[in-house]
Design a protein around this motif. Structure first.
Motif, PDB file in Angstrom:
ATOM      1  N   ALA A 181      -5.952  11.782   5.511  1.00 34.63           N
ATOM      2  CA  ALA A 181      -5.228  10.556   5.178  1.00 34.63           C
ATOM      3  C   ALA A 181      -5.882   9.895   3.987  1.00 34.63           C
ATOM      4  O   ALA A 181      -7.099   9.744   3.932  1.00 34.63           O
ATOM      5  CB  ALA A 181      -5.218   9.601   6.374  1.00 34.63           C
ATOM      6  N   SER A 240       0.848  -1.200   0.000  1.00 31.87           N
ATOM      7  CA  SER A 240       0.000   0.000   0.000  1.00 31.87           C
ATOM      8  C   SER A 240       0.876   1.239   0.000  1.00 31.87           C
ATOM      9  O   SER A 240       2.080   1.180   0.282  1.00 31.87           O
ATOM     10  CB  SER A 240      -0.921   0.032   1.224  1.00 31.87           C
ATOM     11  N   LEU A 277      -4.883   1.454   9.036  1.00 32.74           N
ATOM     12  CA  LEU A 277      -5.500   1.851   7.773  1.00 32.74           C
ATOM     13  C   LEU A 277      -5.977   0.633   6.984  1.00 32.74           C
ATOM     14  O   LEU A 277      -6.997   0.698   6.295  1.00 32.74           O
ATOM     15  CB  LEU A 277      -4.514   2.670   6.941  1.00 32.74           C
ATOM     16  N   VAL A 317      -0.116   1.748   9.346  1.00 30.60           N
ATOM     17  CA  VAL A 317      -0.484   0.970   8.159  1.00 30.60           C
ATOM     18  C   VAL A 317      -1.495  -0.111   8.519  1.00 30.60           C
ATOM     19  O   VAL A 317      -2.503  -0.304   7.823  1.00 30.60           O
ATOM     20  CB  VAL A 317       0.772   0.349   7.512  1.00 30.60           C
ATOM     21  N   PRO A 330      -9.213   5.618   7.155  1.00 31.16           N
ATOM     22  CA  PRO A 330      -8.553   6.853   7.574  1.00 31.16           C
ATOM     23  C   PRO A 330      -9.293   7.609   8.679  1.00 31.16           C
ATOM     24  O   PRO A 330      -8.662   8.256   9.520  1.00 31.16           O
ATOM     25  CB  PRO A 330      -8.508   7.672   6.274  1.00 31.16           C
ATOM     26  N   SER A 356       0.279   5.388   1.473  1.00 28.84           N
ATOM     27  CA  SER A 356      -0.621   6.312   2.165  1.00 28.84           C
ATOM     28  C   SER A 356      -0.060   7.719   2.074  1.00 28.84           C
ATOM     29  O   SER A 356       1.155   7.922   2.210  1.00 28.84           O
ATOM     30  CB  SER A 356      -0.777   5.919   3.639  1.00 28.84           C
ATOM     31  N   HIS A 391      -5.429   6.370   1.758  1.00 27.36           N
ATOM     32  CA  HIS A 391      -4.787   5.050   1.820  1.00 27.36           C
ATOM     33  C   HIS A 391      -5.148   4.264   0.570  1.00 27.36           C
ATOM     34  O   HIS A 391      -6.317   4.007   0.275  1.00 27.36           O
ATOM     35  CB  HIS A 391      -5.263   4.295   3.061  1.00 27.36           C
ATOM     36  N   TRP A 392      -4.108   3.883  -0.166  1.00 22.93           N
ATOM     37  CA  TRP A 392      -4.275   3.182  -1.445  1.00 22.93           C
ATOM     38  C   TRP A 392      -3.633   1.803  -1.298  1.00 22.93           C
ATOM     39  O   TRP A 392      -2.400   1.691  -1.191  1.00 22.93           O
ATOM     40  CB  TRP A 392      -3.589   3.999  -2.539  1.00 22.93           C
ATOM     41  N   SER A 393      -4.467   0.779  -1.219  1.00 26.89           N
ATOM     42  CA  SER A 393      -3.998  -0.579  -1.006  1.00 26.89           C
ATOM     43  C   SER A 393      -3.910  -1.325  -2.333  1.00 26.89           C
ATOM     44  O   SER A 393      -4.840  -1.298  -3.131  1.00 26.89           O
ATOM     45  CB  SER A 393      -4.951  -1.311  -0.056  1.00 26.89           C
TER      46      SER A 393
END
Length: 273
Positions: free
Chosen positions: A267, A204, A231, A228, A236, A206, A269-271
């Motif tokens: 925040a 991920s 998240l 992490v 977020p 973030s 968050h890109w997983s």
């Protein structure tokens, strides 16, 4: 892929000067700033500056995938300047500025850029974490900050010391030996930290404003790996809720001296898992 975003203003009735957005294979986060509530010389304001720059930057990095991220930022700053150069005093000492973090997935790599003290948090599939942020402001202001931290946050003495501190910072902004931040001059983009990491190695990425990183770098209540995990397991908003809980437990900044009792917190968050 999964993307989640949370953004809270410092107070329920306050204007949020953070901005974050994502597009195809890219994301940006900006944290707007002024000088201790001083007039900005801009009729639009700080939130307009950060959101306008952020939207144009996201458009630029997605529509010009071959351009380096620093070139995209320089072009976006120049375009924003053209939008309000005729109506606003862009030479004014408190002209709006903003931190910038941005990421773009391209050709099997994740490119990243950081200008100012927002953060790019890279989580590896093997469990390791790396944070990319720009601490030149902290380094340049160490000797200036002492008086601010001597007084309770929110007190008249603290407000006066904070105003003097931020006034002094204007002399260090966007110059060698000081710190760099997005403002009226595209040259600042050339001083951003940039790099890349193989997408296959990442779980991920973030993007965090400094209002959201407080849980780690100001309060020391969590590690980056724990952020992490939070998240990944929650969202977020839960991270920001925990930041607010810590801030509420120390409203005068006696345990954790800081400029603002609460700050805008964002925040993204890109997983990739």
């Amino acid at each position: 892929m999964r993307l989640a975003l949370g953004s809270w203003p410092a107070t329920a009735d306050g204007e949020n000067e953070d901005f974050a957005a994502a597009g195809p294979g890219a994301a940006v986060l900006l944290d707007g700033a002024g000088v201790a509530g001083a007039p900005t010389g801009c009729v639009h304001g700080i939130a307009w500056f950060s959101s306008t720059l952020g939207a144009i930057l996201l458009r630029t990095i997605t529509s010009h995938p071959g351009w380096p991220l620093a070139d995209c930022l320089a072009d976006a700053i120049a375009e924003v300047r053209s939008l309000h150069g005729d109506t606003c005093d862009l030479t004014y000492r408190a002209s709006p500025t903003s931190t910038v973090v941005a990421v773009r997935a391209r050709d099997g790599m994740l490119e990243y850029l950081a200008l100012g003290d927002s953060a790019v948090l890279l989580a590896q599939r093997n469990g390791d974490c790396a944070v990319v942020t720009d601490r030149r402001l902290d380094e340049a202001s160490k000797e200036l900050r002492g008086p601010v931290d001597q007084f309770p946050t929110g007190s008249p003495e603290h407000a006066a010391a904070l105003a003097q501190y931020r006034e002094a910072l204007t002399g260090l902004r966007n110059r060698s030996g000081g710190f760099w931040i997005a403002g009226p001059d595209p040259e600042a983009a050339r001083h951003a930290f940039t790099g890349s990491a193989p997408l296959a190695s990442l779980a991920s990425v973030s993007l965090l404003s400094d209002g959201a990183t407080r849980l780690v770098d100001r309060f020391a209540l969590a590690s980056w790996a724990e952020v992490v995990a939070l998240l990944d397991s929650a969202d977020p908003d839960e991270l920001i809720r925990q930041v607010r809980e810590a801030e509420a437990a120390d409203p005068e900044g006696r345990r954790w001296p800081r400029g603002k009792a609460q700050d805008d917190a964002t925040a993204l968050h890109w997983s990739f898992a």
